[in-house]
Scaffold this active site. Structure first.
Site, mmCIF file in Angstrom:
data_model
loop_
_atom_site.group_PDB
_atom_site.id
_atom_site.type_symbol
_atom_site.label_atom_id
_atom_site.label_comp_id
_atom_site.label_asym_id
_atom_site.label_seq_id
_atom_site.Cartn_x
_atom_site.Cartn_y
_atom_site.Cartn_z
ATOM 1 N N ARG A 123 26.767 -20.836 2.965
ATOM 2 C CA ARG A 123 26.778 -19.912 1.832
ATOM 3 C C ARG A 123 27.946 -18.924 1.951
ATOM 4 O O ARG A 123 28.587 -18.581 0.951
ATOM 5 C CB ARG A 123 25.453 -19.155 1.773
ATOM 6 C CG ARG A 123 25.303 -18.242 0.569
ATOM 7 C CD ARG A 123 23.867 -17.784 0.396
ATOM 8 N NE ARG A 123 23.720 -16.956 -0.794
ATOM 9 C CZ ARG A 123 23.633 -15.634 -0.790
ATOM 10 N NH1 ARG A 123 23.667 -14.978 0.366
ATOM 11 N NH2 ARG A 123 23.502 -14.959 -1.918
ATOM 12 N N HIS A 143 30.774 -18.533 -0.942
ATOM 13 C CA HIS A 143 31.046 -17.243 -1.566
ATOM 14 C C HIS A 143 32.463 -16.760 -1.281
ATOM 15 O O HIS A 143 32.994 -15.936 -2.038
ATOM 16 C CB HIS A 143 30.014 -16.210 -1.113
ATOM 17 C CG HIS A 143 28.702 -16.343 -1.809
ATOM 18 N ND1 HIS A 143 28.014 -15.266 -2.322
ATOM 19 C CD2 HIS A 143 27.950 -17.439 -2.097
ATOM 20 C CE1 HIS A 143 26.889 -15.693 -2.896
ATOM 21 N NE2 HIS A 143 26.830 -17.001 -2.760
ATOM 22 N N ASN A 147 26.241 -10.741 -2.769
ATOM 23 C CA ASN A 147 26.539 -10.721 -1.329
ATOM 24 C C ASN A 147 25.810 -9.623 -0.568
ATOM 25 O O ASN A 147 25.396 -9.820 0.579
ATOM 26 C CB ASN A 147 28.045 -10.543 -1.112
ATOM 27 C CG ASN A 147 28.862 -11.678 -1.683
ATOM 28 O OD1 ASN A 147 28.346 -12.759 -1.935
ATOM 29 N ND2 ASN A 147 30.148 -11.438 -1.898
ATOM 30 N N HIS A 206 20.971 -25.970 -1.475
ATOM 31 C CA HIS A 206 19.707 -25.230 -1.447
ATOM 32 C C HIS A 206 18.556 -26.067 -0.895
ATOM 33 O O HIS A 206 17.406 -25.622 -0.939
ATOM 34 C CB HIS A 206 19.363 -24.728 -2.848
ATOM 35 C CG HIS A 206 20.180 -23.556 -3.272
ATOM 36 N ND1 HIS A 206 20.047 -22.929 -4.495
ATOM 37 C CD2 HIS A 206 21.172 -22.867 -2.620
ATOM 38 C CE1 HIS A 206 20.904 -21.936 -4.589
ATOM 39 N NE2 HIS A 206 21.601 -21.876 -3.464
#
Length: 312
Positions: free
Chosen positions: A60, A64, A92, A192
């Site tokens: 992740r 990001h 975040n 996910h």
């Protein structure tokens, strides 16, 4: 005369191409840091052994980073007042984790190959190794990125990252802006299948959405929206295709997840991945390799940071 004119033009095109990151290579550190991948693998093995969730967290972190101004390790930079950077953007703040793992890997790499390997490349390799530790597929990591000397401000990060409340059209548009098809977006969403989500990311779904399995929603409501819940209840720390099977059963934890299977254009893709784990793994790996090529800094752009949380 024609030949002598074309040669400088050709070289100019090569330089322009290099500036846009077209010349990343998996062997970029073959001579300057030949043990790089084994160092990253060793550190990630230790990190995931201590906390299996860390494999998902580093993935992740990489995602990001790449979706905000490209894969340049800008997400790793601490705020430098008065400037506030990406770490405090809404998607975040209080949820990205694993910074200390990247710092530990960087320290080990610096000990072996001082001032050679960028934090951006370390993060790209760590994301792959973390998923591998959870049973996920491998993919080729192109190397040669350099590190940003500044982070984007939170508003820029907010505009470039998906939110748990996004609908399908918003998701497709966001990913298209980064060069991904809707199918590639659906494959990447399969990340996910591992990890956890905080209550504030799914509270509205379990109390307000109609496209949710009643028993699934009721169980989470009885827990008064738990502080954390697995994105895939069946195998939360194993990389597999059960995430898509959950969507078919209307048991997606996030609203944005369930949007992939809600009578829209991605229903058939979700059905395919729910029944064919190999198809999912192959498409996910290809999309991850593509994601690693989003707007990297190369050549003389950026720098090689000595520490990942601050510029030199």
């Amino acid at each position: 005369m024609a030949f002598r004119f074309q040669l400088p033009l050709f070289l100019l095109c090569m330089l322009v191409g290099a500036a846009h990151g077209q010349f990343l290579s998996p062997n970029f550190y073959g001579s300057s840091c030949p043990n790089l991948e084994s160092i990253v693998r060793s550190e990630m093995t230790k990190a995931v052994a201590m906390d299996r969730r860390m494999g998902a967290s580093i993935l992740r972190l990489f995602f990001h980073d790449c979706f905000v101004n490209g894969c340049d390790a800008s997400v790793l930079l601490d705020d430098a007042p008065p400037f506030v950077g990406e770490k405090t953007a809404d998607p975040n703040r209080n949820s990205l984790r694993g910074y200390e793992v990247i710092d530990a890997i960087k320290a080990s790499v610096e000990a072996a190959c001082p001032a050679t390997v960028s934090c951006a490349d370390i993060l790209a390799l760590a994301a792959r190794e973390g998923i591998s530790q959870l049973g996920g597929p491998a993919w080729t990591v192109q190397l040669g990125r350099r590190d940003a000397t500044a982070a984007a401000n939170p508003s820029v990060a907010n505009a470039n990252l998906p939110f748990a409340t996004d609908n399908l059209d918003k998701l497709i548009s966001l990913f298209a802006g980064k060069g991904f098809s809707a199918q590639e977006m659906t494959a990447l969403s399969g990340a996910h299948t591992v990890g956890l989500a905080q209550c504030d990311k799914f509270r509205r779904r379990i109390f307000g959405d109609a496209d949710i399995d009643p028993g699934f929603a009721d169980d989470l409501r009885k827990q008064n929206c738990p502080s954390f819940a697995p994105l895939d209840r069946q195998s939360p720390m194993q990389f597999d295709n059960l995430y898509y099977q959950n969507l078919v059963l209307k048991k997606g934890l996030l609203h944005s997840d369930q949007e992939l299977f809600n009578g829209g254009s991605q229903d058939s893709v979700v059905m395919t991945y729910s029944m064919n784990n190999n198809a999912f793994r192959n498409d996910f790996a290809a999309a991850m390799e593509k994601m690693g090529r989003i707007r990297p800094l190369t050549g003389l752009s950026g720098e090689i940071r000595f520490k990942c949380n601050k510029v030199n």
